[in-house]
Motif scaffolding. Sequence first.
Motif, PDB file in Angstrom:
ATOM      1  N   TRP A 203     -53.591  16.635 -12.503  1.00  0.00           N
ATOM      2  CA  TRP A 203     -53.158  16.276 -13.730  1.00  0.00           C
ATOM      3  C   TRP A 203     -52.845  14.514 -13.690  1.00  0.00           C
ATOM      4  CZ3 TRP A 203     -48.583  19.858 -14.898  1.00  0.00           C
ATOM      5  CH2 TRP A 203     -49.009  21.440 -15.410  1.00  0.00           C
ATOM      6  N   GLY A 204     -52.918  13.957 -14.745  1.00  0.00           N
ATOM      7  CA  GLY A 204     -52.662  12.450 -14.760  1.00  0.00           C
ATOM      8  C   GLY A 204     -53.444  11.617 -14.107  1.00  0.00           C
ATOM      9  N   SER A 205     -53.231  10.503 -13.692  1.00  0.00           N
ATOM     10  CA  SER A 205     -54.055   9.365 -12.943  1.00  0.00           C
ATOM     11  C   SER A 205     -53.971   9.572 -11.674  1.00  0.00           C
ATOM     12  CB  SER A 205     -53.469   7.925 -13.359  1.00  0.00           C
ATOM     13  OG  SER A 205     -52.227   7.764 -12.793  1.00  0.00           O
ATOM     14  N   GLY A 206     -52.951  10.220 -10.985  1.00  0.00           N
ATOM     15  CA  GLY A 206     -53.158  10.167  -9.303  1.00  0.00           C
ATOM     16  C   GLY A 206     -52.248   9.085  -8.891  1.00  0.00           C
ATOM     17  N   LYS A 207     -52.049   8.125  -9.726  1.00  0.00           N
ATOM     18  CA  LYS A 207     -51.083   6.855  -8.970  1.00  0.00           C
ATOM     19  C   LYS A 207     -49.755   7.037  -8.939  1.00  0.00           C
ATOM     20  CE  LYS A 207     -54.504   3.831 -11.415  1.00  0.00           C
ATOM     21  NZ  LYS A 207     -54.811   2.955 -12.802  1.00  0.00           N
ATOM     22  N   SER A 244     -48.764   8.669  -3.087  1.00  0.00           N
ATOM     23  CA  SER A 244     -49.327   8.940  -4.350  1.00  0.00           C
ATOM     24  C   SER A 244     -49.969  10.105  -4.382  1.00  0.00           C
ATOM     25  CB  SER A 244     -50.733   7.693  -4.444  1.00  0.00           C
ATOM     26  OG  SER A 244     -51.654   8.321  -3.751  1.00  0.00           O
ATOM     27  N   ALA A 246     -52.577  10.934  -5.731  1.00  0.00           N
ATOM     28  CA  ALA A 246     -53.959  11.184  -5.455  1.00  0.00           C
ATOM     29  C   ALA A 246     -54.275  11.359  -3.825  1.00  0.00           C
ATOM     30  CB  ALA A 246     -54.716   9.965  -5.760  1.00  0.00           C
ATOM     31  N   ASN A 264     -59.550  14.230 -12.544  1.00  0.00           N
ATOM     32  CA  ASN A 264     -58.416  14.038 -13.362  1.00  0.00           C
ATOM     33  C   ASN A 264     -58.488  14.497 -14.560  1.00  0.00           C
ATOM     34  OD1 ASN A 264     -58.851  11.498 -11.322  1.00  0.00           O
ATOM     35  ND2 ASN A 264     -56.913  11.317 -11.810  1.00  0.00           N
ATOM     36  N   ASP A 265     -57.006  15.110 -15.206  1.00  0.00           N
ATOM     37  CA  ASP A 265     -56.833  15.627 -16.547  1.00  0.00           C
ATOM     38  C   ASP A 265     -55.739  14.468 -17.274  1.00  0.00           C
ATOM     39  OD1 ASP A 265     -56.267  16.386 -19.005  1.00  0.00           O
ATOM     40  OD2 ASP A 265     -55.534  18.334 -18.135  1.00  0.00           O
ATOM     41  N   LEU A 266     -56.524  13.436 -17.742  1.00  0.00           N
ATOM     42  CA  LEU A 266     -55.546  12.251 -18.175  1.00  0.00           C
ATOM     43  C   LEU A 266     -54.789  12.731 -19.405  1.00  0.00           C
ATOM     44  CD1 LEU A 266     -58.238   9.304 -17.474  1.00  0.00           C
ATOM     45  CD2 LEU A 266     -56.209  10.020 -16.322  1.00  0.00           C
ATOM     46  N   ASP A 270     -48.152  11.403 -16.594  1.00  0.00           N
ATOM     47  CA  ASP A 270     -48.039  10.828 -15.174  1.00  0.00           C
ATOM     48  C   ASP A 270     -46.419  10.899 -14.860  1.00  0.00           C
ATOM     49  OD1 ASP A 270     -50.463  10.303 -14.311  1.00  0.00           O
ATOM     50  OD2 ASP A 270     -50.262   8.014 -14.619  1.00  0.00           O
TER      51      ASP A 270
END
Length: 307
Positions: A203-207, A244, A246, A264-266, A270
């Motif tokens: 899920w999200g950006s991984g950032k 992170s 990721a 990723n599932d944007l 986040d």
Amino acid sequence: MKLDSKIYLAGHNGLVGSAIMRNLQERGYTNIITKTSNDLDLRRQKEVEDFFEKEKLDYVFLAAAKVGGIHANNTYPAEFLYDNLMIESNIIHSAYLSGVEKLLFLGSSCIYPKFAPQPIKESDLLTGLLEPTNEAYAIAKIAGIELCKFYRRQYGVNFISAMPTNLYGINDNFDLNTSHVLPALIRKFHEAKINQEKSVVMWGSGKPLREFLYVDDLADALVHLMLNYSEETHVNVGTGEDISIANLAKMIKEIVGYEGEIVNDLSKPDGTPRKLLDVSLLHSTGWKHKTSLEEGISKVYKWYIGT
Ligand code: GFB
């Protein structure tokens, strides 16, 4: 706290509560009182007051709470606020009324402002706006800290609070809709490996950066604080290191032995960009975590697959 002191462990079946139970038993405590939610609904004031009045408890670990990952927090904010406010208000007030010697309340690192300076100090509480995905839970947990603080100031009771960072360990919740990231990814990579799937969704950006503490280390810190800390200031409990999402995903992928891709599932949030705790107060009390993230994830994975 003597080995035969009467200790109430609220939330003994949960991730944190079951780890506190293991720690207390290892240390030789023999008089630990527990109640399932069927026997005692902690949201009901009368039931809780009667229980405390009858049992005459000496120490209380308040590890009972409605908890969940980013999606659950975001989807069920009414329950996260109501259930947690009721549980902590009933227990803290009843502990005061019945003369409990010491109580330890458990919060969460999401109580701090979304854009708090990093690493986050205890004094950063209530200095800015909260992260919207977990605002309801954070408000409830802030209320719990304030209850302990004000009951201490007004009535002189020894109620303390600990703020753990993101936790993981055995007995975690692996339901993909309500769990936190770490158990979710263990499950996803494991199932993808077994079913030979090409990719796993993150899920999200991984950032976002998160700090993870192995729950048996947390339990050890909580018992340490119960034995050695009696101040008004709540205490951050973490490792002082973050990673992170990721890189966490890569680490779990490797431990599980999955060889496909991560996508990723944007459409998923986040959440807070970073929430690294300043653990200098905790370290000054003489406690530091022992389990590295890699070691902790390996232990949980072994437990999850039943070996
Ligand atoms: O652990 P988590 O659900 O909660 O998510 P928070 C952490 C990060 O991992 C977010 C990402 O950026 C998620 O988008 N993530 C990636 C995933 N893949 C997944 C997945 O499969 N499942 C989940 N759940 N996340 C919670 C708060 O925030 O942390 C609570 O909502 C509490 O109030 C708890 O404080 C400790 O760290 O964002």
